[in-house]
Design an enzyme around this catalytic site. Structure first.
Site, PDB file in Angstrom:
ATOM      1  N   ARG A 224      14.483 -35.624   6.922  1.00 15.42           N
ATOM      2  CA  ARG A 224      14.079 -34.340   7.482  1.00 15.42           C
ATOM      3  C   ARG A 224      14.779 -33.171   6.804  1.00 15.42           C
ATOM      4  NH1 ARG A 224      10.311 -31.939   7.896  1.00 15.42           N
ATOM      5  NH2 ARG A 224       9.442 -33.850   8.786  1.00 15.42           N
TER       6      ARG A 224
ATOM      7  N   LYS B 131      15.740  -9.748   3.355  1.00 18.26           N
ATOM      8  CA  LYS B 131      15.155 -10.290   4.589  1.00 18.26           C
ATOM      9  C   LYS B 131      14.985 -11.802   4.446  1.00 18.26           C
ATOM     10  CE  LYS B 131      12.855  -5.917   5.586  1.00 18.26           C
ATOM     11  NZ  LYS B 131      11.580  -5.184   5.712  1.00 18.26           N
TER      12      LYS B 131
ATOM     13  N   LYS C 286      19.345   4.452   1.901  1.00 14.34           N
ATOM     14  CA  LYS C 286      18.107   4.447   2.674  1.00 14.34           C
ATOM     15  C   LYS C 286      18.072   5.652   3.613  1.00 14.34           C
ATOM     16  CE  LYS C 286      16.610   0.357   3.972  1.00 14.34           C
ATOM     17  NZ  LYS C 286      15.477   0.127   3.040  1.00 14.34           N
TER      18      LYS C 286
ATOM     19  N   GLU D 178      16.078   5.479  -1.669  1.00 11.00           N
ATOM     20  CA  GLU D 178      14.774   5.319  -1.022  1.00 11.00           C
ATOM     21  C   GLU D 178      14.221   6.690  -0.649  1.00 11.00           C
ATOM     22  OE1 GLU D 178      13.831   2.348   2.358  1.00 11.00           O
ATOM     23  OE2 GLU D 178      14.061   4.275   3.377  1.00 11.00           O
TER      24      GLU D 178
ATOM     25  N   ASP E 284       8.823   4.293  -0.678  1.00 10.23           N
ATOM     26  CA  ASP E 284       8.597   3.522   0.538  1.00 10.23           C
ATOM     27  C   ASP E 284       7.277   3.874   1.214  1.00 10.23           C
ATOM     28  OD1 ASP E 284       9.403   1.638   2.515  1.00 10.23           O
ATOM     29  OD2 ASP E 284       9.968   3.289   3.839  1.00 10.23           O
TER      30      ASP E 284
END
Length: 290
Positions: A107, A142, A174, A204, A226
């Site tokens: 597994r 992410k 950002k 950004e 963005d």
């Protein structure tokens, strides 16, 4: 242009802790009680991990290590290495030896391989769809906690590029940084004063006005555009091309396998997509005894 070098294997010291943790998680407090209850010690077997759908092989190194950690006496033969294309029915690796050991590692080996094959295959699909442009498809941070190194390698195996691995290897300013810092100029100037010559600075922006301001300041190495439409992206590329110091342009937001070609055709240098790792479908691979 020279051909890209193959993606090298990861050092075992980097991947061993994650594979060991996965095995310990799977075995719990008492090991594999089903195998203990049904398979006599000494029973020999041969099994293969097979592709049940087409794609790109990935996670093979982790699967091989999982079996070796269970039982170093298992004989493992890699039939398709990381990064190779496969069709339905292909054997990716075979393993021979103690049946109990094979079942105890099954597994974990499949979990690593299925997820990484899914990431590599999706990346390859997008990389192929934008191959007629100069743009590359890249990942983001992410990623699944604890699996970033595997997932980002899978992106490279699929023909993609890696964005930063963590908060420490590049400056990425950002929207929330801009609010806290007091605007684009103070954020960029402080970043430039802080960063050494080896540390890249990316900003950004979410509007052409912000882009113009950043281009005028001329500090950012890269600019992340963005959530912009293809029409606005084309205009952003035009303006950047006229700048005294042209930064690398990265499109982000709203990028899917369907939209990637039209976004890449705007002239941006990079497409970064979190869905490569956070929303990928595991590729169907299975272990079969013979």
């Amino acid at each position: 242009m020279s051909a890209s070098l193959p993606v090298p294997p990861l050092p075992e010291a980097l991947i061993r802790p994650a594979v060991e943790a996965a095995l310990i998680e799977d075995w719990g407090r008492a090991g594999d009680v089903t195998t203990d209850a049904t398979i006599p010690m000494g029973t020999q077997a041969r099994a293969a991990i097979n592709a049940r759908e087409p794609g790109v092989a990935a996670g093979v190194q982790a699967a091989e290590l999982a079996f070796r950690l269970v039982d170093p006496n298992l004989k493992i033969a890699v039939r398709l290495g990381d990064g190779e294309r496969m069709i339905k029915g292909d054997a990716i690796l075979t393993v021979t030896g103690e049946a109990r050991s094979i079942l105890m590692g099954e597994r974990v080996a499949l979990n690593f391989m299925g997820r990484m094959c899914g990431i590599a295959s999706l990346t390859r699909r997008i990389a192929d769809s934008i191959a007629h442009t100069k743009a590359k498809i890249a990942d983001t941070r992410k990623t699944t906690p604890g699996l970033r190194i595997f997932e980002k390698r899978a992106v490279r195996l699929g023909g993609g590029a890696n964005h930063r691995f963590g908060l420490d290897d590049a400056v990425l300013i950002k929207d929330n940084h801009l609010v806290a810092a007091g605007g684009i100029r103070p954020a960029l100037e402080r970043a430039r004063a802080y960063a050494g010559h080896m540390l890249k600075i990316e900003l950004e922006v979410d509007s052409l006005d912000q882009l113009d301001e950043a281009l005028k300041i001329g500090i950012a190495d890269n600019i992340l555009l963005d959530n912009m439409s293809p029409e606005i992206l084309r205009e952003a590329v035009r303006r950047a091309d006229l700048a005294a110091r042209r930064p690398l342009l990265e499109a982000s937001g709203g990028i899917t396998p369907e939209t990637a070609p039209s976004i890449a055709e705007t002239g941006v240098d990079l497409l970064s997509a979190g869905f490569l790792t956070h929303s990928v479908k595991t590729l169907d691979v299975g272990l079969d005894f013979s």
